[in-house]
Design a protein around this motif. Structure first.
Motif, mmCIF file in Angstrom:
data_model
loop_
_atom_site.group_PDB
_atom_site.id
_atom_site.type_symbol
_atom_site.label_atom_id
_atom_site.label_comp_id
_atom_site.label_asym_id
_atom_site.label_seq_id
_atom_site.Cartn_x
_atom_site.Cartn_y
_atom_site.Cartn_z
ATOM 1 N N PRO A 18 0.803 -1.236 0.000
ATOM 2 C CA PRO A 18 0.000 0.000 0.000
ATOM 3 C C PRO A 18 0.832 1.281 0.000
ATOM 4 O O PRO A 18 0.478 2.241 -0.665
ATOM 5 N N TYR A 19 1.969 1.298 0.720
ATOM 6 C CA TYR A 19 2.763 2.528 0.749
ATOM 7 C C TYR A 19 3.350 2.838 -0.622
ATOM 8 O O TYR A 19 3.607 3.986 -0.945
ATOM 9 N N ALA A 20 3.527 1.824 -1.457
ATOM 10 C CA ALA A 20 4.024 2.063 -2.813
ATOM 11 C C ALA A 20 2.931 2.699 -3.673
ATOM 12 O O ALA A 20 3.217 3.561 -4.503
ATOM 13 N N VAL A 21 1.690 2.286 -3.464
ATOM 14 C CA VAL A 21 0.568 2.863 -4.211
ATOM 15 C C VAL A 21 0.433 4.344 -3.883
ATOM 16 O O VAL A 21 0.171 5.163 -4.760
ATOM 17 N N ALA A 22 0.642 4.700 -2.623
ATOM 18 C CA ALA A 22 0.514 6.092 -2.171
ATOM 19 C C ALA A 22 1.838 6.848 -2.266
ATOM 20 O O ALA A 22 1.958 7.942 -1.724
ATOM 21 N N ARG A 23 2.827 6.250 -2.925
ATOM 22 C CA ARG A 23 4.162 6.855 -3.090
ATOM 23 C C ARG A 23 4.801 7.228 -1.755
ATOM 24 O O ARG A 23 5.410 8.275 -1.596
ATOM 25 N N ALA A 50 -0.556 16.996 -14.292
ATOM 26 C CA ALA A 50 -0.938 15.988 -13.288
ATOM 27 C C ALA A 50 -0.210 14.686 -13.574
ATOM 28 O O ALA A 50 -0.239 14.172 -14.686
ATOM 29 N N GLU A 51 0.453 14.171 -12.557
ATOM 30 C CA GLU A 51 1.134 12.882 -12.670
ATOM 31 C C GLU A 51 0.258 11.831 -11.995
ATOM 32 O O GLU A 51 0.425 11.535 -10.819
ATOM 33 N N LEU A 52 -0.688 11.298 -12.751
ATOM 34 C CA LEU A 52 -1.617 10.328 -12.200
ATOM 35 C C LEU A 52 -1.149 8.908 -12.498
ATOM 36 O O LEU A 52 -0.794 8.589 -13.630
ATOM 37 N N SER A 53 -1.191 8.083 -11.469
ATOM 38 C CA SER A 53 -0.820 6.678 -11.625
ATOM 39 C C SER A 53 -2.019 5.891 -12.145
ATOM 40 O O SER A 53 -3.129 6.416 -12.280
ATOM 41 N N GLY A 54 -1.792 4.634 -12.394
ATOM 42 C CA GLY A 54 -2.877 3.750 -12.793
ATOM 43 C C GLY A 54 -3.948 3.657 -11.720
ATOM 44 O O GLY A 54 -5.139 3.549 -12.023
ATOM 45 N N VAL A 84 -6.461 5.208 -0.072
ATOM 46 C CA VAL A 84 -7.486 5.825 -0.924
ATOM 47 C C VAL A 84 -7.630 7.307 -0.586
ATOM 48 O O VAL A 84 -7.792 8.139 -1.487
ATOM 49 N N ARG A 85 -7.537 7.652 0.686
ATOM 50 C CA ARG A 85 -7.620 9.076 1.068
ATOM 51 C C ARG A 85 -6.463 9.874 0.469
ATOM 52 O O ARG A 85 -6.651 11.009 0.024
ATOM 53 N N VAL A 86 -5.272 9.292 0.433
ATOM 54 C CA VAL A 86 -4.120 9.973 -0.175
ATOM 55 C C VAL A 86 -4.363 10.175 -1.666
ATOM 56 O O VAL A 86 -4.161 11.272 -2.207
ATOM 57 N N LEU A 87 -4.832 9.134 -2.351
ATOM 58 C CA LEU A 87 -5.097 9.226 -3.787
ATOM 59 C C LEU A 87 -6.217 10.228 -4.078
ATOM 60 O O LEU A 87 -6.127 11.018 -5.027
ATOM 61 N N LEU A 88 -7.265 10.208 -3.255
ATOM 62 C CA LEU A 88 -8.356 11.168 -3.429
ATOM 63 C C LEU A 88 -7.871 12.599 -3.208
ATOM 64 O O LEU A 88 -8.301 13.523 -3.894
ATOM 65 N N GLY A 89 -6.970 12.785 -2.249
ATOM 66 C CA GLY A 89 -6.395 14.108 -2.017
ATOM 67 C C GLY A 89 -5.665 14.624 -3.243
ATOM 68 O O GLY A 89 -5.765 15.808 -3.594
ATOM 69 N N ASP A 90 -4.947 13.722 -3.927
ATOM 70 C CA ASP A 90 -4.263 14.115 -5.169
ATOM 71 C C ASP A 90 -5.281 14.554 -6.222
ATOM 72 O O ASP A 90 -5.093 15.573 -6.891
ATOM 73 N N LEU A 91 -6.351 13.776 -6.363
ATOM 74 C CA LEU A 91 -7.381 14.113 -7.353
ATOM 75 C C LEU A 91 -8.076 15.424 -6.999
ATOM 76 O O LEU A 91 -8.399 16.226 -7.891
#
Length: 124
Positions: A18-23, A50-54, A84-91
């Motif tokens: 998970p920490y890899a998904v959230a960088r 925007a640098e969005l991952s898969g 998911v909260r980290v990814l949503l924050g990016d979005l």
């Protein structure tokens, strides 16, 4: 004879921590993203910078114009809520989603009102 660790599960595919998904990040850039908050995609195009991952793109696909609670999105993505909260924050930072706070308890119906509705429905 040493064995290499198994990093691929035949059924699940590559195993990613998970920490890899959230960088490596553990906190979202927004405090509005709690478990009961709801999120919806804005439909805006992804900005060029925007640098969005898969995973970001998969998350946008899950939202796809529907308002969903953060906890439900995490469950559907099969990812921890923190990730998911980290990814949503990016979005959110890129203006690709809107966040709606959970309903305030003062605006929710009282228990007595709900019981009256139930009793009324039973009477039908």
């Amino acid at each position: 004879m040493s064995r290499e660790p198994e990093w691929v599960d035949e059924e699940a595919g590559p195993v990613v921590r998970p920490y890899a998904v959230a960088r490596g990040r553990t906190r979202s850039s927004s405090t509005a993203l709690d478990l009961l908050a709801t999120v919806v995609s804005t439909g805006s195009p992804v900005p060029a910078q925007a640098e969005l991952s898969g995973q970001h793109r998969r998350l946008l696909g899950v939202l796809d114009g529907r308002t969903r609670p953060v906890a439900e999105v995490a469950s559907e993505l099969d990812q921890p809520v923190g990730v998911v909260r980290v990814l949503l924050g990016d979005l959110l930072d890129h203006g690709l989603i809107r966040v709606r706070p959970p309903m305030d308890k003062t605006n929710s119906p009282t228990e007595s009102l709900l019981r009256e509705v139930i009793n009324g429905l039973r009477a039908l």
